[in-house]
Design an enzyme around this catalytic site. Structure first.
Site, short mmCIF file in Angstrom:
data_model
loop_
_atom_site.label_atom_id
_atom_site.label_comp_id
_atom_site.label_asym_id
_atom_site.label_seq_id
_atom_site.Cartn_x
_atom_site.Cartn_y
_atom_site.Cartn_z
N HIS A 89 53.92 33.99 84.66
CA HIS A 89 54.62 35.41 84.45
C HIS A 89 54.21 35.54 83.05
O HIS A 89 54.73 34.71 81.98
CB HIS A 89 55.72 35.68 84.85
CG HIS A 89 56.17 36.00 86.20
ND1 HIS A 89 56.22 34.96 87.12
CD2 HIS A 89 56.28 36.91 86.89
CE1 HIS A 89 56.19 35.65 88.55
NE2 HIS A 89 56.72 36.84 88.30
N ASN B 209 55.46 26.54 81.16
CA ASN B 209 55.93 27.85 82.01
C ASN B 209 57.49 27.76 82.26
O ASN B 209 58.39 28.55 82.08
CB ASN B 209 55.34 28.06 83.16
CG ASN B 209 55.96 29.26 84.07
OD1 ASN B 209 56.18 30.19 83.60
ND2 ASN B 209 55.64 29.12 85.61
N ASP C 194 51.41 37.33 61.79
CA ASP C 194 50.02 37.26 61.11
C ASP C 194 48.92 36.30 61.69
O ASP C 194 47.76 36.52 61.84
CB ASP C 194 50.27 37.04 59.57
CG ASP C 194 50.49 38.34 58.95
OD1 ASP C 194 50.30 39.42 59.36
OD2 ASP C 194 51.09 38.25 57.43
N GLU D 80 47.70 37.38 64.98
CA GLU D 80 46.99 38.34 64.84
C GLU D 80 45.40 37.58 64.46
O GLU D 80 44.57 38.36 64.72
CB GLU D 80 47.24 39.39 63.88
CG GLU D 80 48.47 40.33 64.48
CD GLU D 80 48.96 41.30 63.49
OE1 GLU D 80 49.48 42.31 64.03
OE2 GLU D 80 48.59 41.29 62.38
N GLN E 33 55.31 45.91 58.13
CA GLN E 33 54.58 45.06 58.86
C GLN E 33 54.08 43.90 57.68
O GLN E 33 54.16 42.69 57.99
CB GLN E 33 53.21 45.64 59.47
CG GLN E 33 53.28 46.48 60.42
CD GLN E 33 51.87 46.54 61.23
OE1 GLN E 33 51.02 45.93 61.48
NE2 GLN E 33 51.60 47.98 61.14
N GLU F 266 55.63 40.47 59.36
CA GLU F 266 54.64 39.65 59.94
C GLU F 266 54.20 38.52 59.27
O GLU F 266 53.58 37.53 59.65
CB GLU F 266 53.51 40.53 60.49
CG GLU F 266 53.57 41.74 61.27
CD GLU F 266 52.26 42.62 61.47
OE1 GLU F 266 51.34 42.13 61.10
OE2 GLU F 266 52.57 43.55 62.50
#
Length: 294
Positions: free
Chosen positions: A132, A163, A262, A265, A281, A285
Protein backbone atom coordinates in the site's frame (compact mmCIF):
# COMPACT_ATOMS: atom_id res chain seq x y z
CA UNK A 1 -29.16 82.58 59.80
CA UNK A 2 -30.50 79.11 60.57
CA UNK A 3 -31.50 78.69 56.96
CA UNK A 4 -28.01 79.70 55.81
CA UNK A 5 -26.38 77.29 58.27
CA UNK A 6 -28.71 74.48 57.16
CA UNK A 7 -27.81 75.09 53.56
CA UNK A 8 -24.11 75.00 54.37
CA UNK A 9 -24.47 71.74 56.31
CA UNK A 10 -26.49 70.17 53.48
CA UNK A 11 -23.89 71.14 50.88
CA UNK A 12 -21.11 69.71 53.05
CA UNK A 13 -22.93 66.42 53.50
CA UNK A 14 -23.55 66.12 49.78
CA UNK A 15 -19.89 66.82 49.12
CA UNK A 16 -18.82 64.07 51.53
CA UNK A 17 -21.19 61.62 49.87
CA UNK A 18 -19.90 62.60 46.42
CA UNK A 19 -16.31 62.02 47.47
CA UNK A 20 -17.27 58.71 49.05
CA UNK A 21 -18.99 57.55 45.87
CA UNK A 22 -16.04 58.71 43.83
CA UNK A 23 -13.66 56.65 45.98
CA UNK A 24 -15.85 53.56 45.71
CA UNK A 25 -15.81 53.79 41.93
CA UNK A 26 -12.07 54.34 41.75
CA UNK A 27 -11.25 51.23 43.75
CA UNK A 28 -13.85 48.97 42.14
CA UNK A 29 -12.04 45.90 40.75
CA UNK A 30 -11.58 45.89 36.99
CA UNK A 31 -13.22 43.11 35.05
CA UNK A 32 -10.94 40.12 34.61
CA UNK A 33 -9.52 39.91 31.07
CA UNK A 34 -11.32 37.41 28.91
CA UNK A 35 -9.11 34.58 27.69
CA UNK A 36 -10.00 33.56 24.18
CA UNK A 37 -9.02 30.01 23.32
CA UNK A 38 -9.51 28.48 19.91
CA UNK A 39 -9.83 24.77 19.36
CA UNK A 40 -10.30 22.85 16.17
CA UNK A 41 -12.17 19.68 15.47
CA UNK A 42 -10.45 17.17 13.20
CA UNK A 43 -11.58 17.49 9.61
CA UNK A 44 -11.07 15.74 6.30
CA UNK A 45 -9.09 18.10 4.09
CA UNK A 46 -7.84 18.19 0.51
CA UNK A 47 -5.19 15.61 -0.29
CA UNK A 48 -3.31 18.06 -2.51
CA UNK A 49 -3.14 20.90 0.02
CA UNK A 50 0.66 20.79 -0.03
CA UNK A 51 0.72 20.75 -3.85
CA UNK A 52 0.73 18.49 -6.91
CA UNK A 53 4.34 17.22 -6.83
CA UNK A 54 4.65 16.34 -10.53
CA UNK A 55 2.03 18.63 -12.04
CA UNK A 56 -0.09 15.57 -12.90
CA UNK A 57 -3.16 16.14 -15.10
CA UNK A 58 -6.39 14.27 -15.81
CA UNK A 59 -5.70 14.01 -19.54
CA UNK A 60 -5.87 10.36 -20.65
CA UNK A 61 -3.00 11.09 -23.03
CA UNK A 62 -0.76 11.90 -20.07
CA UNK A 63 0.35 8.28 -19.86
CA UNK A 64 3.21 8.74 -17.42
CA UNK A 65 1.72 11.35 -15.07
CA UNK A 66 -2.04 10.77 -14.93
CA UNK A 67 -3.85 12.46 -12.04
CA UNK A 68 -6.45 10.39 -10.18
CA UNK A 69 -8.39 12.15 -7.42
CA UNK A 70 -10.35 9.93 -5.07
CA UNK A 71 -12.23 10.81 -1.92
CA UNK A 72 -9.60 8.97 0.11
CA UNK A 73 -6.36 10.06 -1.63
CA UNK A 74 -4.90 11.55 -4.80
CA UNK A 75 -2.23 10.02 -7.00
CA UNK A 76 -0.15 10.33 -10.12
CA UNK A 77 -0.29 7.10 -12.12
CA UNK A 78 2.22 5.79 -14.66
CA UNK A 79 0.48 3.68 -17.27
CA UNK A 80 3.64 1.99 -18.56
CA UNK A 81 4.88 1.05 -15.08
CA UNK A 82 1.37 0.15 -13.84
CA UNK A 83 2.10 1.70 -10.43
CA UNK A 84 1.67 5.17 -8.97
CA UNK A 85 4.47 7.73 -9.20
CA UNK A 86 3.23 9.15 -5.92
CA UNK A 87 0.17 9.07 -3.67
CA UNK A 88 -0.83 12.01 -1.45
CA UNK A 89 -3.33 12.02 1.42
CA UNK A 90 -4.50 13.96 4.44
CA UNK A 91 -4.54 12.16 7.77
CA UNK A 92 -6.37 13.29 10.88
CA UNK A 93 -8.49 11.54 13.50
CA UNK A 94 -11.49 12.31 11.27
CA UNK A 95 -10.30 9.58 8.89
CA UNK A 96 -9.93 6.89 11.55
CA UNK A 97 -12.73 4.75 12.95
CA UNK A 98 -13.50 1.14 13.75
CA UNK A 99 -13.92 -0.34 10.26
CA UNK A 100 -11.89 -3.56 9.96
CA UNK A 101 -9.39 -4.19 7.19
CA UNK A 102 -11.32 -5.27 4.09
CA UNK A 103 -8.54 -7.08 2.18
CA UNK A 104 -10.57 -6.72 -1.02
CA UNK A 105 -7.78 -6.05 -3.51
CA UNK A 106 -9.32 -5.04 -6.83
CA UNK A 107 -8.56 -3.59 -10.24
CA UNK A 108 -9.25 0.13 -10.56
CA UNK A 109 -12.12 0.54 -13.02
CA UNK A 110 -11.54 4.29 -13.24
CA UNK A 111 -8.34 3.92 -15.26
CA UNK A 112 -8.75 5.06 -18.87
CA UNK A 113 -10.12 2.53 -21.31
CA UNK A 114 -7.46 0.34 -22.88
CA UNK A 115 -4.93 0.73 -20.07
CA UNK A 116 -3.61 -2.40 -18.36
CA UNK A 117 -5.35 -2.88 -15.02
CA UNK A 118 -3.52 -4.86 -12.38
CA UNK A 119 -5.77 -7.32 -10.53
CA UNK A 120 -5.67 -8.90 -7.09
CA UNK A 121 -3.66 -11.82 -8.52
CA UNK A 122 -1.13 -9.81 -10.54
CA UNK A 123 1.46 -10.04 -7.75
CA UNK A 124 0.88 -13.74 -7.04
CA UNK A 125 4.15 -15.70 -6.97
CA UNK A 126 6.21 -12.56 -7.63
CA UNK A 127 8.03 -12.55 -4.30
CA UNK A 128 6.81 -8.99 -3.59
CA UNK A 129 4.01 -7.71 -1.40
CA UNK A 130 1.11 -5.70 -2.73
CA UNK A 131 2.50 -2.70 -0.90
CA UNK A 132 0.00 0.00 0.00
CA UNK A 133 0.98 3.59 -0.57
CA UNK A 134 -1.94 5.03 1.42
CA UNK A 135 -2.26 2.48 4.27
CA UNK A 136 -5.43 0.58 5.05
CA UNK A 137 -5.24 1.64 8.71
CA UNK A 138 -5.27 5.33 7.73
CA UNK A 139 -8.77 4.86 6.28
CA UNK A 140 -10.97 3.08 8.80
CA UNK A 141 -13.82 5.57 8.90
CA UNK A 142 -16.04 3.48 6.64
CA UNK A 143 -16.03 0.36 4.47
CA UNK A 144 -15.86 2.54 1.36
CA UNK A 145 -12.82 4.41 2.69
CA UNK A 146 -10.98 1.25 3.61
CA UNK A 147 -11.87 -0.53 0.37
CA UNK A 148 -10.43 2.35 -1.65
CA UNK A 149 -6.97 1.64 -0.22
CA UNK A 150 -7.12 -1.86 -1.75
CA UNK A 151 -7.43 -0.59 -5.31
CA UNK A 152 -4.42 -1.80 -7.27
CA UNK A 153 -3.60 1.77 -8.36
CA UNK A 154 -2.59 2.31 -4.70
CA UNK A 155 -0.11 -0.60 -4.78
CA UNK A 156 3.55 -1.09 -5.63
CA UNK A 157 5.67 -4.26 -5.61
CA UNK A 158 7.38 -3.92 -2.24
CA UNK A 159 9.83 -6.20 -0.48
CA UNK A 160 8.09 -7.87 2.45
CA UNK A 161 10.45 -6.64 5.19
CA UNK A 162 10.20 -3.09 3.85
CA UNK A 163 6.41 -3.21 3.69
CA UNK A 164 5.59 -5.14 6.84
CA UNK A 165 8.22 -3.76 9.20
CA UNK A 166 10.08 -0.60 8.10
CA UNK A 167 7.16 1.20 6.48
CA UNK A 168 4.65 -0.25 8.93
CA UNK A 169 6.66 1.30 11.76
CA UNK A 170 6.41 4.78 10.26
CA UNK A 171 2.73 4.29 9.44
CA UNK A 172 2.00 3.35 13.05
CA UNK A 173 4.00 6.30 14.32
CA UNK A 174 2.03 8.69 12.08
CA UNK A 175 -1.19 7.51 13.67
CA UNK A 176 0.19 8.20 17.15
CA UNK A 177 0.81 11.79 16.01
CA UNK A 178 -2.83 12.35 15.08
CA UNK A 179 -3.86 11.00 18.48
CA UNK A 180 -1.81 13.85 19.96
CA UNK A 181 -3.89 16.55 18.25
CA UNK A 182 -2.00 16.79 14.98
CA UNK A 183 -3.02 16.46 11.36
CA UNK A 184 -0.64 15.17 8.71
CA UNK A 185 -0.08 15.53 5.01
CA UNK A 186 1.66 12.46 3.63
CA UNK A 187 3.14 12.06 0.18
CA UNK A 188 4.89 8.85 -0.80
CA UNK A 189 6.00 7.04 -3.89
CA UNK A 190 8.72 5.07 -5.58
CA UNK A 191 11.28 5.39 -8.36
CA UNK A 192 14.06 3.53 -10.12
CA UNK A 193 14.10 0.01 -11.52
CA UNK A 194 14.69 -3.27 -9.75
CA UNK A 195 14.16 -4.56 -6.23
CA UNK A 196 14.86 -7.72 -4.28
CA UNK A 197 11.94 -9.78 -2.99
CA UNK A 198 11.83 -13.22 -1.41
CA UNK A 199 12.38 -14.78 -4.86
CA UNK A 200 15.39 -12.61 -5.57
CA UNK A 201 16.02 -9.57 -7.75
CA UNK A 202 13.49 -8.49 -10.37
CA UNK A 203 12.79 -5.42 -12.48
CA UNK A 204 9.21 -6.36 -13.40
CA UNK A 205 6.42 -8.75 -12.41
CA UNK A 206 3.16 -9.91 -14.02
CA UNK A 207 4.86 -10.92 -17.24
CA UNK A 208 6.67 -7.60 -17.56
CA UNK A 209 3.57 -5.46 -17.10
CA UNK A 210 4.31 -4.07 -13.62
CA UNK A 211 7.59 -2.33 -12.79
CA UNK A 212 9.45 -3.11 -9.58
CA UNK A 213 10.88 0.10 -8.09
CA UNK A 214 14.35 0.37 -6.61
CA UNK A 215 13.47 2.92 -3.94
CA UNK A 216 10.40 3.74 -1.82
CA UNK A 217 10.10 7.21 -0.27
CA UNK A 218 7.75 9.11 2.01
CA UNK A 219 7.34 12.71 3.22
CA UNK A 220 5.21 13.60 6.27
CA UNK A 221 4.25 17.18 7.20
CA UNK A 222 3.13 17.46 10.85
CA UNK A 223 0.80 20.30 11.88
CA UNK A 224 -1.40 20.96 14.91
CA UNK A 225 -5.11 20.75 14.02
CA UNK A 226 -6.22 23.92 12.31
CA UNK A 227 -7.18 25.50 9.00
CA UNK A 228 -5.39 27.17 6.06
CA UNK A 229 -2.84 24.41 6.40
CA UNK A 230 -0.32 25.24 3.65
CA UNK A 231 0.02 28.79 4.97
CA UNK A 232 0.62 27.45 8.49
CA UNK A 233 3.75 25.56 7.47
CA UNK A 234 6.72 27.48 8.90
CA UNK A 235 10.45 26.97 9.15
CA UNK A 236 9.87 25.21 12.48
CA UNK A 237 7.28 22.74 11.14
CA UNK A 238 8.32 19.13 11.54
CA UNK A 239 8.78 17.35 8.22
CA UNK A 240 9.78 13.69 8.15
CA UNK A 241 11.32 12.31 4.96
CA UNK A 242 12.57 8.77 4.40
CA UNK A 243 14.03 7.01 1.36
CA UNK A 244 14.39 3.24 1.58
CA UNK A 245 15.84 0.55 -0.68
CA UNK A 246 13.25 -1.91 -1.95
CA UNK A 247 14.94 -5.01 -0.64
CA UNK A 248 14.48 -7.79 1.89
CA UNK A 249 17.78 -6.89 3.58
CA UNK A 250 16.48 -3.52 4.74
CA UNK A 251 16.73 -2.54 8.41
CA UNK A 252 13.49 -2.49 10.34
CA UNK A 253 13.92 0.96 11.94
CA UNK A 254 12.50 3.66 9.67
CA UNK A 255 14.41 6.34 11.56
CA UNK A 256 17.71 5.20 10.09
CA UNK A 257 16.47 6.01 6.57
CA UNK A 258 15.68 9.66 7.22
CA UNK A 259 16.81 12.08 4.55
CA UNK A 260 15.89 15.50 3.19
CA UNK A 261 12.98 16.42 0.97
CA UNK A 262 15.55 18.09 -1.28
CA UNK A 263 17.29 14.74 -1.81
CA UNK A 264 14.03 13.02 -2.77
CA UNK A 265 13.16 15.86 -5.13
CA UNK A 266 16.59 15.60 -6.73
CA UNK A 267 16.06 11.88 -7.32
CA UNK A 268 12.50 12.18 -8.65
CA UNK A 269 12.33 15.61 -10.28
CA UNK A 270 9.25 16.50 -8.18
CA UNK A 271 8.38 19.66 -6.24
CA UNK A 272 6.81 17.86 -3.31
CA UNK A 273 5.64 20.81 -1.18
CA UNK A 274 4.95 23.20 -4.04
CA UNK A 275 2.04 24.97 -2.29
CA UNK A 276 4.24 26.02 0.62
CA UNK A 277 6.06 29.36 0.57
CA UNK A 278 9.33 29.00 -1.34
CA UNK A 279 11.27 30.65 1.46
CA UNK A 280 9.86 28.17 3.97
CA UNK A 281 10.56 25.28 1.60
CA UNK A 282 14.19 26.29 1.40
CA UNK A 283 14.59 25.64 5.12
CA UNK A 284 12.37 22.65 5.85
CA UNK A 285 13.30 20.71 2.72
CA UNK A 286 17.01 20.90 3.50
CA UNK A 287 16.66 19.57 7.04
CA UNK A 288 16.89 15.94 8.17
CA UNK A 289 14.31 15.18 10.86
CA UNK A 290 15.75 14.35 14.27
CA UNK A 291 12.50 13.92 16.21
CA UNK A 292 11.25 10.84 18.04
CA UNK A 293 10.47 7.64 16.15
CA UNK A 294 7.85 6.10 18.44
Amino acid sequence: MKRTLYRLLSCGLLGILAVSCSKDESVAPASAPTTVSQSFDATRDSHLTMGNPSGATTSATNYTNYLMSKSQFALSYHRDRAIPNWVSWHLSSAWVGSTPRQDNFAADATLPSGWFRATSSSYTGSGFDRGHNCPSADRTGSVADNSATFLMTNMMPQASVNNQQTWAGLENYCRTLINQGNELYIICGSYGNGGTGVNGYATTIAGGKIAVPARCWKVVVVLPEGSNDASRVTTSTRVIAINTPNTTSIGTSWGSYRTTVDAIESATGYNILSAVSSTVQATIEARVDSGPTN
